[in-house]
Design a protein around this motif. Structure first.
Motif, PDB file in Angstrom:
ATOM      1  N   LEU A  56       0.890  -1.205  -0.123  1.00 54.20           N
ATOM      2  CA  LEU A  56      -0.002  -0.005   0.024  1.00 54.20           C
ATOM      3  C   LEU A  56       0.989   1.057   0.088  1.00 54.20           C
ATOM      4  CD1 LEU A  56      -2.558  -0.835   2.735  1.00 54.20           C
ATOM      5  CD2 LEU A  56      -2.677  -1.468   0.390  1.00 54.20           C
ATOM      6  N   ASN A  57       0.777   2.087  -0.909  1.00 54.62           N
ATOM      7  CA  ASN A  57       1.447   3.483  -1.116  1.00 54.62           C
ATOM      8  C   ASN A  57       0.524   4.330  -1.617  1.00 54.62           C
ATOM      9  OD1 ASN A  57       3.307   5.413  -1.539  1.00 54.62           O
ATOM     10  ND2 ASN A  57       5.023   4.102  -2.100  1.00 54.62           N
ATOM     11  N   PHE A  58      -0.031   5.047  -0.682  1.00 54.62           N
ATOM     12  CA  PHE A  58      -0.954   6.176  -1.212  1.00 54.62           C
ATOM     13  C   PHE A  58      -0.260   7.367  -1.879  1.00 54.62           C
ATOM     14  CE2 PHE A  58      -3.623   3.799   1.875  1.00 54.62           C
ATOM     15  CZ  PHE A  58      -4.861   3.641   1.049  1.00 54.62           C
ATOM     16  N   ASP A  59       1.010   7.416  -1.345  1.00 55.27           N
ATOM     17  CA  ASP A  59       1.785   8.623  -1.866  1.00 55.27           C
ATOM     18  C   ASP A  59       2.065   8.316  -3.226  1.00 55.27           C
ATOM     19  OD1 ASP A  59       1.873   9.887   0.237  1.00 55.27           O
ATOM     20  OD2 ASP A  59       3.920   8.928   1.018  1.00 55.27           O
ATOM     21  N   PHE A  60       2.239   7.307  -3.978  1.00 56.59           N
ATOM     22  CA  PHE A  60       2.511   7.076  -5.152  1.00 56.59           C
ATOM     23  C   PHE A  60       1.214   7.019  -6.029  1.00 56.59           C
ATOM     24  CE2 PHE A  60       2.123   3.737  -8.655  1.00 56.59           C
ATOM     25  CZ  PHE A  60       2.942   4.249  -9.719  1.00 56.59           C
ATOM     26  N   LEU A  61       0.066   6.630  -5.583  1.00 58.06           N
ATOM     27  CA  LEU A  61      -1.146   6.819  -5.901  1.00 58.06           C
ATOM     28  C   LEU A  61      -1.543   8.205  -6.148  1.00 58.06           C
ATOM     29  CD1 LEU A  61      -3.593   3.888  -4.608  1.00 58.06           C
ATOM     30  CD2 LEU A  61      -1.905   4.000  -6.557  1.00 58.06           C
ATOM     31  N   GLU A  62      -1.317   9.016  -5.491  1.00 56.82           N
ATOM     32  CA  GLU A  62      -1.361  10.279  -5.759  1.00 56.82           C
ATOM     33  C   GLU A  62      -0.532  11.029  -6.788  1.00 56.82           C
ATOM     34  OE1 GLU A  62      -1.095  12.543  -2.019  1.00 56.82           O
ATOM     35  OE2 GLU A  62      -2.612  11.204  -1.083  1.00 56.82           O
ATOM     36  N   ALA A  63       0.643  10.579  -6.828  1.00 56.80           N
ATOM     37  CA  ALA A  63       1.652  11.006  -7.711  1.00 56.80           C
ATOM     38  C   ALA A  63       1.326  10.467  -9.204  1.00 56.80           C
ATOM     39  CB  ALA A  63       3.119  10.514  -7.307  1.00 56.80           C
ATOM     40  N   LEU A  64       0.789   9.341  -9.118  1.00 57.61           N
ATOM     41  CA  LEU A  64       0.379   8.633 -10.473  1.00 57.61           C
ATOM     42  C   LEU A  64      -1.134   9.305 -10.895  1.00 57.61           C
ATOM     43  CD1 LEU A  64       0.574   6.572 -12.639  1.00 57.61           C
ATOM     44  CD2 LEU A  64      -0.758   5.027 -10.989  1.00 57.61           C
ATOM     45  N   GLU A  65      -1.723   9.804 -10.075  1.00 55.05           N
ATOM     46  CA  GLU A  65      -3.054  10.404 -10.570  1.00 55.05           C
ATOM     47  C   GLU A  65      -2.728  11.603 -11.114  1.00 55.05           C
ATOM     48  OE1 GLU A  65      -7.566  11.182  -8.819  1.00 55.05           O
ATOM     49  OE2 GLU A  65      -5.749  10.885  -7.249  1.00 55.05           O
ATOM     50  N   GLU A  66      -1.831  12.671 -10.351  1.00 61.75           N
ATOM     51  CA  GLU A  66      -1.563  13.969 -10.884  1.00 61.75           C
ATOM     52  C   GLU A  66      -0.925  13.898 -12.301  1.00 61.75           C
ATOM     53  OE1 GLU A  66      -2.001  16.716  -9.867  1.00 61.75           O
ATOM     54  OE2 GLU A  66      -3.190  15.809  -8.244  1.00 61.75           O
ATOM     55  N   LYS A  67      -0.144  12.833 -12.652  1.00 60.60           N
ATOM     56  CA  LYS A  67       0.708  12.360 -13.847  1.00 60.60           C
ATOM     57  C   LYS A  67      -0.426  12.151 -14.953  1.00 60.60           C
ATOM     58  CE  LYS A  67       4.406  12.173 -14.547  1.00 60.60           C
ATOM     59  NZ  LYS A  67       5.616  13.062 -14.991  1.00 60.60           N
ATOM     60  N   ILE A  68      -1.497  11.465 -14.622  1.00 57.28           N
ATOM     61  CA  ILE A  68      -2.537  10.874 -15.561  1.00 57.28           C
ATOM     62  C   ILE A  68      -3.456  12.122 -15.627  1.00 57.28           C
ATOM     63  CG2 ILE A  68      -4.608   9.605 -15.580  1.00 57.28           C
ATOM     64  CD1 ILE A  68      -3.160   7.402 -14.007  1.00 57.28           C
ATOM     65  N   LYS A  69      -3.633  13.020 -14.864  1.00 59.68           N
ATOM     66  CA  LYS A  69      -4.489  14.153 -15.154  1.00 59.68           C
ATOM     67  C   LYS A  69      -3.617  15.276 -16.026  1.00 59.68           C
ATOM     68  CE  LYS A  69      -7.023  14.677 -10.779  1.00 59.68           C
ATOM     69  NZ  LYS A  69      -7.130  15.426  -9.679  1.00 59.68           N
ATOM     70  N   THR A  70      -2.284  15.253 -15.914  1.00 59.21           N
ATOM     71  CA  THR A  70      -1.611  16.018 -16.944  1.00 59.21           C
ATOM     72  C   THR A  70      -1.724  15.635 -18.161  1.00 59.21           C
ATOM     73  OG1 THR A  70      -0.098  16.579 -14.878  1.00 59.21           O
ATOM     74  CG2 THR A  70       0.643  16.919 -17.077  1.00 59.21           C
ATOM     75  N   ILE A  71      -1.425  14.082 -18.390  1.00 57.04           N
ATOM     76  CA  ILE A  71      -1.496  13.499 -19.726  1.00 57.04           C
ATOM     77  C   ILE A  71      -2.846  13.660 -20.552  1.00 57.04           C
ATOM     78  CG2 ILE A  71      -1.285  11.446 -20.842  1.00 57.04           C
ATOM     79  CD1 ILE A  71       0.949  10.554 -18.846  1.00 57.04           C
ATOM     80  N   GLU A  72      -4.062  13.614 -19.415  1.00 57.28           N
ATOM     81  CA  GLU A  72      -5.218  13.783 -20.141  1.00 57.28           C
ATOM     82  C   GLU A  72      -5.675  15.171 -20.704  1.00 57.28           C
ATOM     83  OE1 GLU A  72      -7.558  10.336 -17.484  1.00 57.28           O
ATOM     84  OE2 GLU A  72      -7.479  12.442 -16.670  1.00 57.28           O
ATOM     85  N   LYS A  73      -4.987  16.130 -19.659  1.00 54.39           N
ATOM     86  CA  LYS A  73      -5.027  17.570 -20.403  1.00 54.39           C
ATOM     87  C   LYS A  73      -4.428  17.726 -21.613  1.00 54.39           C
ATOM     88  CE  LYS A  73      -5.578  19.797 -15.881  1.00 54.39           C
ATOM     89  NZ  LYS A  73      -4.959  20.707 -14.745  1.00 54.39           N
ATOM     90  N   LEU A  74      -3.401  17.398 -21.520  1.00 52.92           N
ATOM     91  CA  LEU A  74      -2.396  17.284 -22.993  1.00 52.92           C
ATOM     92  C   LEU A  74      -3.189  16.759 -24.032  1.00 52.92           C
ATOM     93  CD1 LEU A  74       1.261  16.750 -21.535  1.00 52.92           C
ATOM     94  CD2 LEU A  74       0.109  18.857 -22.420  1.00 52.92           C
ATOM     95  N   LEU A  75      -3.818  15.641 -23.821  1.00 57.67           N
ATOM     96  CA  LEU A  75      -4.349  14.859 -24.758  1.00 57.67           C
ATOM     97  C   LEU A  75      -5.748  15.577 -25.207  1.00 57.67           C
ATOM     98  CD1 LEU A  75      -4.129  11.224 -23.828  1.00 57.67           C
ATOM     99  CD2 LEU A  75      -2.989  12.350 -25.864  1.00 57.67           C
ATOM    100  N   SER A  76      -6.301  16.008 -24.177  1.00 57.11           N
ATOM    101  CA  SER A  76      -7.639  16.947 -24.595  1.00 57.11           C
ATOM    102  C   SER A  76      -7.326  18.169 -25.217  1.00 57.11           C
ATOM    103  CB  SER A  76      -8.507  17.275 -23.410  1.00 57.11           C
ATOM    104  OG  SER A  76      -7.731  18.159 -22.518  1.00 57.11           O
ATOM    105  N   THR A  77      -6.460  18.678 -24.950  1.00 57.01           N
ATOM    106  CA  THR A  77      -5.983  20.117 -25.735  1.00 57.01           C
ATOM    107  C   THR A  77      -5.694  19.961 -27.172  1.00 57.01           C
ATOM    108  OG1 THR A  77      -3.854  20.088 -25.047  1.00 57.01           O
ATOM    109  CG2 THR A  77      -5.602  21.353 -23.707  1.00 57.01           C
ATOM    110  N   LYS A  78      -4.848  18.686 -27.235  1.00 55.67           N
ATOM    111  CA  LYS A  78      -4.254  18.220 -28.659  1.00 55.67           C
ATOM    112  C   LYS A  78      -5.418  17.925 -29.513  1.00 55.67           C
ATOM    113  CE  LYS A  78      -0.838  15.464 -30.606  1.00 55.67           C
ATOM    114  NZ  LYS A  78       0.206  14.164 -30.201  1.00 55.67           N
ATOM    115  N   SER A  79      -6.647  17.090 -29.022  1.00 52.20           N
ATOM    116  CA  SER A  79      -7.641  16.811 -29.820  1.00 52.20           C
ATOM    117  C   SER A  79      -8.564  17.969 -29.972  1.00 52.20           C
ATOM    118  CB  SER A  79      -8.425  15.594 -28.861  1.00 52.20           C
ATOM    119  OG  SER A  79      -9.175  16.129 -27.713  1.00 52.20           O
ATOM    120  N   ASP A  80      -8.543  18.868 -29.260  1.00 49.72           N
ATOM    121  CA  ASP A  80      -9.369  20.109 -29.287  1.00 49.72           C
ATOM    122  C   ASP A  80      -8.830  20.894 -30.535  1.00 49.72           C
ATOM    123  OD1 ASP A  80     -11.159  19.389 -27.438  1.00 49.72           O
ATOM    124  OD2 ASP A  80     -10.273  20.775 -25.975  1.00 49.72           O
ATOM    125  N   SER A  81      -7.406  20.940 -30.877  1.00 49.05           N
ATOM    126  CA  SER A  81      -6.855  21.766 -31.816  1.00 49.05           C
ATOM    127  C   SER A  81      -7.115  21.152 -33.216  1.00 49.05           C
ATOM    128  CB  SER A  81      -5.478  21.846 -31.822  1.00 49.05           C
ATOM    129  OG  SER A  81      -5.241  22.385 -30.329  1.00 49.05           O
TER     130      SER A  81
END
Length: 81
Positions: A56-81
């Motif tokens: 169990l490592n909740f710190d890693f899960l939080e870091a992973l969630e932040e990384k996923i959010k960043t990638i999702e934002k990049l993909l959404s802005t890329k698809s909007d263009s």
């Protein structure tokens, strides 16, 4: 001899498993298959154990969630263009 867990420990395991399953689903949607290079502060063997649910490592899960959010934002802005 059967191992005993406290109630908090079982609740933590359930919470960790639910969050991990959600993040794995989001990772597969965005195509994120490799994660060890993204998190050099965690050892690869530790990450395998966390992703497998053995540790169990909740710190890693939080870091992973932040990384996923960043990638999702990049993909959404890329698809909007």
């Amino acid at each position: 001899m059967k191992r005993k867990y406290s109630q908090n420990r079982i609740e933590d395991k359930i919470e960790h498993a639910i969050k991990l399953a959600e993040l794995k689903k989001r990772m597969s949607i965005i195509g994120m298959t490799r994660y060890a290079n993204e998190f050099p502060e965690f050892y690869a063997s530790h990450l395998r154990n966390v992703m497998g649910g053995k540790i169990l490592n909740f710190d890693f899960l939080e870091a992973l969630e932040e990384k996923i959010k960043t990638i999702e934002k990049l993909l959404s802005t890329k698809s909007d263009s």
